[in-house]
Design a protein around this motif. Structure first.
Motif, PDB file in Angstrom:
ATOM      1  N   GLY A   1       0.815  -1.280   0.039  1.00 43.85           N
ATOM      2  CA  GLY A   1       0.050   0.188   0.082  1.00 43.85           C
ATOM      3  C   GLY A   1       0.830   1.230  -0.125  1.00 43.85           C
ATOM      4  O   GLY A   1       0.565   2.111   0.746  1.00 43.85           O
TER       5      GLY A   1
ATOM      6  N   ILE B   1       3.944  -6.899   9.204  1.00 46.32           N
ATOM      7  CA  ILE B   1       2.912  -7.348  10.094  1.00 46.32           C
ATOM      8  C   ILE B   1       3.745  -7.326  11.405  1.00 46.32           C
ATOM      9  O   ILE B   1       3.184  -6.867  12.529  1.00 46.32           O
ATOM     10  CB  ILE B   1       2.392  -8.598   9.869  1.00 46.32           C
TER      11      ILE B   1
ATOM     12  N   ARG C   1      -4.600   0.389  -3.790  1.00 41.94           N
ATOM     13  CA  ARG C   1      -4.030   0.849  -2.384  1.00 41.94           C
ATOM     14  C   ARG C   1      -4.592   0.761  -1.264  1.00 41.94           C
ATOM     15  O   ARG C   1      -4.236   0.061  -0.148  1.00 41.94           O
ATOM     16  CB  ARG C   1      -3.529   2.586  -2.527  1.00 41.94           C
TER      17      ARG C   1
ATOM     18  N   GLU D   1      -4.988  -2.843   0.000  1.00 38.80           N
ATOM     19  CA  GLU D   1      -3.774  -3.342   0.610  1.00 38.80           C
ATOM     20  C   GLU D   1      -3.660  -3.037   1.981  1.00 38.80           C
ATOM     21  O   GLU D   1      -3.221  -3.588   3.089  1.00 38.80           O
ATOM     22  CB  GLU D   1      -2.539  -2.931  -0.172  1.00 38.80           C
ATOM     23  N   ILE D   2      -3.843  -1.696   2.158  1.00 39.97           N
ATOM     24  CA  ILE D   2      -3.972  -0.895   3.580  1.00 39.97           C
ATOM     25  C   ILE D   2      -4.729  -1.793   4.461  1.00 39.97           C
ATOM     26  O   ILE D   2      -4.423  -2.137   5.659  1.00 39.97           O
ATOM     27  CB  ILE D   2      -4.277   0.639   3.463  1.00 39.97           C
TER      28      ILE D   2
ATOM     29  N   PHE E   1      -3.883  -5.387   5.246  1.00 35.11           N
ATOM     30  CA  PHE E   1      -2.603  -5.461   6.229  1.00 35.11           C
ATOM     31  C   PHE E   1      -3.032  -5.342   7.444  1.00 35.11           C
ATOM     32  O   PHE E   1      -2.758  -5.935   8.443  1.00 35.11           O
ATOM     33  CB  PHE E   1      -1.595  -4.238   5.660  1.00 35.11           C
TER      34      PHE E   1
END
Lengths: 211, 211, 211, 211
Positions: free
Chosen positions: A30, A104, B189, B192-193, B196
């Motif tokens: 991201g 992570i 994006r 993905e953020i 995550f």
């Protein structure tokens, strides 16, 4: 540590390779993460990733060259908001490359303790860190509080690096990992070592059942 | 947000790329997931994935163009059963692209609380969300109950989006994540953020042992 | 379900593709796993992987054709020791393809309960299973004890399949997952669905901490 | 077991392939891990990885040939500091190839018990180990304490291998896994089997919640 003798163009290409590699490992999703390498030491010049780019598609054209005040001197784009952190590390640690990941496990472990750092001790993998010749080593990864003004925080980071001369990296709380090396190859190796050890530390905290 | 100016053919190719990327990340296994992008705003037209296709092998030929009532106006195939959700989001949020994933962590976390949503707070990674400029942000991801009749549920979704104007996505219970963006790059994006951060939230819930 | 009309050569090439895909997912490490597809229904002929081959390097030349008694009628190599399981499933379920994986989560979950099966309920992903049209579905995956004599166990498997006509697969204790489909595409989809749901079931069992 | 008849050049190329494969699996990050294969038995000669190389980029040129005392007889570079372990295993076990990985799970599990080893029992996957024909097998993986002087520790390793003639590998505490095979293909298969089973053993220890 000695700065590398590679040109800006060569370093930009290498940074793009490392960025895509770290993305593939899941460490810079991201548009997160930023990477730099020293182009010259005197005056200090860094090749550094620009802000807001997708590291999975990172190209050399998305790397700029900045001077010691963070001004762009080659290439186009806005340098990472954390450029002052890279400059401070490059100066205080005489590093040739600085890598910052948002994995992570670094995110979780930076937040799993109220202490000012995380100890990682007695693992063979520690020998991959610069200057460590035995598993009988205790690595102390300091944890800094997060901020959005790294320029103002630069003195705090400089103090930390001076107070902890043996640290090979540090964590920013709920944010990620910084590490460095005399060149990009060493910095890449240290990212892998530390990310591996953070995963070990995180996963072992999940083992509660004894068979 | 402004819709993209790309043609249906260009958007179909980009959606296929993103679909294969999400499959490789493990977020849309087994024909799950669906993706759309706005072809025109007035009248509203979406390029959207067809139903029952393997996202690991997704091609532009498996994308159709639909009008604001969900009727196919270009291409062949049945649009996703969740097309009305995509249309509602595109309208209410003025989004240029809508992405829906079925990841392990979104499935688990959508079901891990009896509350009407999940709070994600104070992580640096939150800055990757549109309009968020600091880690000192609290993202509230609403959780909707699942249904098989999204056309009937459209008013409920529209209300939710209006009541939670700051939400960058939402979860459907035991089902997955919806997010969007002004264009496909921003939507990718944000997927993905959020994926995550969901993984961080899920994995930290597994840490029970203190060393 | 109808058997496919593809030739042995075509099926062998498709089985090799699926084998390498499952290996890349981590589901058939170390020569584990076996895969088959129906070449003809009457007489029953299967294309099936040979024993002891590395699925990461699987080629069409490592697939043989067997008759209903498990004898090789085309190609060279020893068919999987579990060929009789494949034949039984192809007959009783009228399946066109049978896939068997040895994943981490199927291994753990097949052993996590003393019950005769594992229930997976109310997940949207269940809709990827043949004939399931809503998330309001309860899939019961029977668990069989392991054996090294599947020929002798064939009647036990046949009884199980007849007693549980709605099951889309089964687990073998500390061994892995079997699923099938009318053709290879459907069987592949069902492997992905079931492996995904097993991972969800496994990971949620690791969540003990409430924030 | 018989040594392979391949030349040093062939073995070096195969070792480079296996090294990059293990890196991609996440088992040898950050220059960790080392791999060898027997070039000749009498006199004993090994092809072995050199120290400090990135296994993700491993090439045949980074493999050297050593004699039974660990001296380099072909190629350039310093052989792994654990070369004496490879030589001892090749001799005592008559192995044609020796592989050493530093995975997350071998690191954690080597440290999760005070016992002198780890038992892995009754899994179908055990049949992938040389000479094991049934899942009704109990594999005992001895655990050695770590050291930085493997030359001095060679008699201890030799005793262990003689005392545990059925062991297919061993763990070094907080360090990793050693396994071997009559040739590289068998050694690779055994790495995958043991790494899979270690992951199963590790993940099941994280399951504390019963639904």
């Amino acid at each position: 540590m000695q700065p590398t003798a590679a040109s800006f163009a060569e370093l930009a290409a290498q940074l793009a390779d490392i960025g895509r590699h770290c993305y593939a490992q899941g460490w810079v999703l991201g548009t997160s993460g930023n990477f730099s390498a020293v182009v010259s030491r005197d005056p200090l010049r860094l090749a550094i990733t620009t802000s807001g780019v997708d590291k999975g598609l990172l190209t050399a054209g998305q790397i700029v060259e900045i001077d010691g005040d963070g001004n762009v001197v080659a290439g186009s784009g806005r340098p990472s908001a954390e450029a002052s952190l890279h400059l401070t590390i490059a100066e205080v640690r005489h590093a040739g490359a600085v890598l910052h990941t948002h994995s992570i496990w670094s995110t979780i472990l930076s937040d799993a303790t109220a202490a000012a750092g995380l100890a990682i001790e007695a693992y063979e993998m520690l020998k991959g860190l610069d200057g460590v010749g035995t598993h009988e080593h205790r690595e102390w990864l300091p944890i800094l509080d997060n901020t959005q003004d790294w320029r103002a925080a630069a003195p705090r980071v400089e103090s930390l690096l001076n107070e902890q001369p043996n640290a090979h990296g540090f964590l920013i709380r709920r944010h990620g990992l910084y590490t460095w090396g005399k060149d990009l190859a060493e910095a890449k190796r240290q990212v892998e070592i530390l990310e591996f050890l953070l995963e070990v530390m995180g996963r072992k905290r999940g083992m509660t059942w004894q068979p």
